[in-house]
Design an enzyme around this catalytic site. Structure first.
Site, mmCIF file in Angstrom:
data_model
loop_
_atom_site.group_PDB
_atom_site.id
_atom_site.type_symbol
_atom_site.label_atom_id
_atom_site.label_comp_id
_atom_site.label_asym_id
_atom_site.label_seq_id
_atom_site.Cartn_x
_atom_site.Cartn_y
_atom_site.Cartn_z
ATOM 1 N N ASP A 132 8.687 29.349 -31.662
ATOM 2 C CA ASP A 132 9.809 29.779 -32.491
ATOM 3 C C ASP A 132 9.356 29.682 -33.953
ATOM 4 O O ASP A 132 8.514 28.834 -34.284
ATOM 5 C CB ASP A 132 11.005 28.858 -32.231
ATOM 6 C CG ASP A 132 12.154 29.140 -33.176
ATOM 7 O OD1 ASP A 132 12.556 30.305 -33.274
ATOM 8 O OD2 ASP A 132 12.614 28.185 -33.836
ATOM 9 N N CYS A 181 0.837 -1.204 0.000
ATOM 10 C CA CYS A 181 0.000 0.000 0.000
ATOM 11 C C CYS A 181 0.866 1.245 0.000
ATOM 12 O O CYS A 181 2.094 1.161 0.018
ATOM 13 C CB CYS A 181 -0.931 0.004 1.203
ATOM 14 S SG CYS A 181 -0.036 0.119 2.767
ATOM 15 N N CYS A 233 42.602 -14.564 -15.376
ATOM 16 C CA CYS A 233 41.658 -13.937 -16.312
ATOM 17 C C CYS A 233 40.249 -13.941 -15.731
ATOM 18 O O CYS A 233 39.557 -12.916 -15.727
ATOM 19 C CB CYS A 233 41.646 -14.673 -17.650
ATOM 20 S SG CYS A 233 43.209 -14.610 -18.537
ATOM 21 N N CYS A 260 43.708 -18.276 -18.094
ATOM 22 C CA CYS A 260 44.083 -18.824 -16.779
ATOM 23 C C CYS A 260 43.132 -18.290 -15.703
ATOM 24 O O CYS A 260 42.239 -17.473 -15.991
ATOM 25 C CB CYS A 260 45.530 -18.466 -16.425
ATOM 26 S SG CYS A 260 45.774 -16.688 -16.278
#
Length: 804
Positions: free
Chosen positions: A500, A17, A88, A85
């Protein structure tokens, strides 16, 4: 705002709620480093601005969990290549875990796989892939492993199962209750259904297994010194259940088969509330249809050229610079530039314009638009979150997640609502027990339960956000993007619209409008000589003349001699003829007699056109005129705005004469002309000082300050990114009718919100006294409570049917 401030959106589950939403907001705002936090109950999302140097996203998520709610995360797997490896895999894992929005990342070297849990509102899979690639590896999404089920859909399935289980157990109790009254004594009720212990057996699983969510929610709320709907439901149903249990125990050894029990009150109440939540979840799911529709527009895969061969990859893996192959009838996957081919592109999804647009090499194309008839090679320029469609989705999501000022009233009421209701319920019990029916505990309890149950702040909490969601979503379908709920609310108050001129009222590019020549030459010959002479000029007006002549099907030739005379015009030689095209001064310089045609020239200039004189071999031959023409829809749109009672003003840097001519064609009465770009914002402030609520509509960089200053800034979507960034509303279609549409949608949405707030407040204002006076059984109160929330959501969803 600090440069380090970040924005994120978290999907929250467990709110019941408005009090829940208010509590999370309050809790988050107390955190050091959190600038703002708004929680949307209908979307089940929070929008948070925070300083990452002071607080981490994980700490914000933890705070939400500490408050008793949960943050919804997504789980996805990636194939990783390039690892050699353990260092990594450790590097990738460390790098991903540092990424804001990732909850947990595990990288398995042996399987060459990464499993990532992340906040889908803060990150995308493309962001994760990019991070892996930045670390020097390659990642590919395992699409089949991604959990595609929407969390709300899961919630609907869960509540559906609960409701069915609860309904089966509650039905015998309801049956027993139905046959309990004197006027329903004709209904046969199995003897077993009247047994207190059988009723206890049915009611207990409903109370604690199905209704367990209310106890958990109530405990978490009270633990955090707050109260919500769960507290009301838990109190009301527990009172009915435990009083019935007490009465059942008192029958032991007395041989009483049936007493006045209230097991059906608690069980049926819980069943009805679960049903109400189910309806509410389904209705709330429908209110985010706009986002789903927009996401559905996107292509799922793309054909790219990688390593000299064509391959199909998920759209998330497209990177900037990829060359995409797009066949006729296919969607363009991402934003890009055509490098080979030409075709007609259906841009209906972006502009609403049904006529396909012809595109050639060098032209920009937008992702999710449709390639109609030609094969294209497109270089990807924007991918992932940077595409036009992704930006549109982001704007709509932010608008739906934001709060309108009108919601503050509902939030304040919700904050004190539950304690007040509990107080009223206790007073109701005391009045009935002590004065109305002295000593009748059962009667007092029933009235108290009815008050607790009927007074739910859910409807109040859903009143505003569901309308904002539906209204902004429907607007987006018509190309009107509100950046926030506050802008959606403010738009309906606009009294003055300032337009504009260039690119807004007009098309923004000059076109050939008039051709007048002497009797000594045919129109085709005159156009051929003028167009050929202007062909080598780079001036925009010259290009407009050349394009206009080409459009008439006139063949142009190459001039043998060409000279541009800056500020005056051009001189050229063609087929042995000497041509001069330009101003009055140029004609005077070459002694060309023009006195007789000057009235024609002035007439064209009064109409807002730029006229150029042409002479062949020293003799006047004709006039060509160009103008920035008004858009085909401008006049109709401005007429609509006037009928809505709005004042329309045009603002421009052009001279007064040209400006008035354009304004006259468009039906604009008031013109502010010869205004420098930096002066536009000052003119807006002057109007605001007169007490006017001003909307500024523009499309260029020079409009950005005025758009920011105005009460509402509207950027034409065909304009610049700077203008759209400064504006509160983006009108994608570039059609001034969208201004009237935006104001109309704002009025419709605000009316809808007011309807929702009125009924939510009226419902509680009427419902609580009726329940306290004893005119409402608890199970009816539960049904009414569920209906109130659903009715508010359904009323908001009417906005999705609005026609513009």
């Amino acid at each position: 705002m600090s440069q380090t401030i970040k924005e994120t959106s978290l999907q929250i589950s467990g709110m019941t709620c408005a009090a829940c939403a208010a509590r999370i907001e309050k809790g988050l705002k107390k955190l050091t480093g959190v600038e703002t936090a708004t929680v949307n109950l209908a979307l089940e999302k929070s929008a948070i601005k925070y300083d990452p140097s002071q607080i981490k996203l994980e700490e914000i998520e933890q705070k939400i969990k500490d408050l008793g709610y949960d943050v919804v995360t997504e789980k996805v797997e990636f194939d990783i290549t390039g690892m050699t490896c353990a260092a990594c895999s450790a590097r990738i894992e460390k790098g991903l875990n540092k990424l804001d929005g990732i909850t947990k990342a595990n990288v398995n070297l042996a399987l060459e796989k990464a499993t990532v849990e992340y906040n889908g509102s803060a990150l995308t899979t493309a962001d994760i892939i990019k991070k892996v690639e930045n670390l020097g590896y390659w990642a590919r999404l395992k699409e089949e492993t991604k959990d595609q089920v929407d969390h709300r859909q899961k919630e609907i399935q869960k509540q559906s199962k609960k409701f069915i289980f609860s309904a089966i157990l509650s039905f015998p109790l309801l049956w027993a209750m139905a046959g309990h009254f004197s006027f329903t004594s004709f209904i046969w009720v199995p003897d077993m259904f009247m047994n207190p212990w059988f009723q206890l057996l049915l009611a207990t699983p409903v109370q604690f297994l199905i209704g367990g969510q209310f106890y958990i929610g109530a405990y978490k709320a009270l633990k955090n010194k707050s109260a919500n709907m769960d507290v009301l439901v838990a109190l009301g149903t527990s009172a009915a259940y435990f009083y019935s249990l007490y009465l059942s125990i008192t029958t032991i050894g007395k041989g009483v088969h049936m007493v006045e029990l209230y097991y059906e009150t608690s069980a049926v109440l819980i069943t009805l509330i679960i049903l109400g939540k189910l309806f509410e979840a389904r209705a709330k799911g429908r209110s985010s249809e706009a986002i789903k529709k927009l996401m559905g527009l996107q292509a799922k895969t793309a054909n790219v050229n990688r390593d000299g061969r064509e391959m199909e990859i998920p759209i998330e893996e497209v990177i900037v610079g990829d060359i995409l192959y797009i066949k006729p009838g296919e969607k363009i996957p991402v934003d890009g530039r055509i490098v080979e081919g030409q075709s007609a592109i259906d841009e209906t999804m972006l502009t609403g314009e049904s006529v396909p647009v012809d595109k050639k090499i060098g032209d920009e194309v937008i992702g999710a638009t449709l390639n109609k008839n030609g094969f294209l090679k497109v270089e990807a320029t924007k991918v992932g979150r940077d595409t036009a469609l992704a930006q549109i989705i982001k704007v709509v999501e932010e608008a739906q997640g934001s709060k309108a000022p009108i919601q503050r009233l509902a939030d304040k009421i919700s904050g004190v609502f539950v304690p007040v209701v509990v107080t009223i319920a206790v007073i109701t019990f005391m009045i009935w027990y002590l004065w109305v029916e002295p000593g009748n505990f059962a009667e007092g309890l029933e009235k108290m339960i009815a008050v607790l149950v009927i007074a739910c702040p859910c409807a109040l909490g859903l009143a505003t956000p569901t309308s904002i969601m539906a209204g902004s979503g429907r607007s987006a379908e018509y190309g009107i993007l509100f950046k926030g709920g506050e802008h959606l609310e403010m738009t309906h108050r606009i009294t003055t619209v300032v337009l504009d001129k260039t690119g807004t009222v007009t098309n923004g590019t000059p076109v050939l409008t008039d051709v007048r020549h002497t009797n000594s030459i045919t129109e085709e010959e005159f156009l051929s000589l003028v167009g050929s002479a202007e062909k080598q000029s780079e001036h925009p007006l010259a290009q407009a003349i050349v394009q206009g002549i080409k459009d008439k099907g006139v063949l142009l030739k190459e001039p043998t001699d060409f000279e541009a005379i800056p500020g005056f015009g051009i001189k050229a030689s063609l087929e042995g003829k000497q041509l001069i095209i330009g101003t009055r001064k140029l004609m005077t310089k070459f002694n060309v007699e023009i006195e007789a045609v000057l009235p024609q020239m002035e007439e064209l200039e009064r109409a807002g056109k730029t006229a150029m004189l042409a002479a062949i071999d020293g003799q006047y031959a004709g006039i060509v005129a160009v103008a920035d023409t008004i858009k085909a829809t401008s006049k109709t749109a401005i007429s609509r705005l006037k009928k809505m009672g709005l004042e329309v003003i045009m603002i421009t840097g052009d001279n007064q004469q040209t400006a008035k001519a354009i304004a006259g064609q468009a039906g604009i009465d008031t013109v502010i002309a010869e205004v420098l770009p930096e002066g536009k914002a000052a003119e807006i402030k002057k109007l605001q000082a007169e007490g006017k609520k001003v909307a500024m509509v523009g499309d260029g960089i020079n409009d950005a300050p005025a758009l920011a200053v105005a009460d509402i800034g509207m950027a034409i979507g065909t304009g610049t990114d700077v203008a759209m960034e400064a504006a509160d509303i983006t009108l994608i279609r570039g059609d001034l009718n969208s201004i009237a549409d935006a104001i109309f949608m704002s009025k419709k949405t605000i009316t809808n919100i007011k309807q929702n707030l009125f009924w939510a407040m009226a419902y509680n204002s009427l419902g609580i006294p009726i329940a306290a006076l004893g005119f409402l059984a608890p199970w009816l109160a539960g049904a009414a409570m569920a209906f109130s929330s659903v009715s508010v959501v359904l009323n908001a969803l009417r906005l999705q049917k609005v026609k513009l």
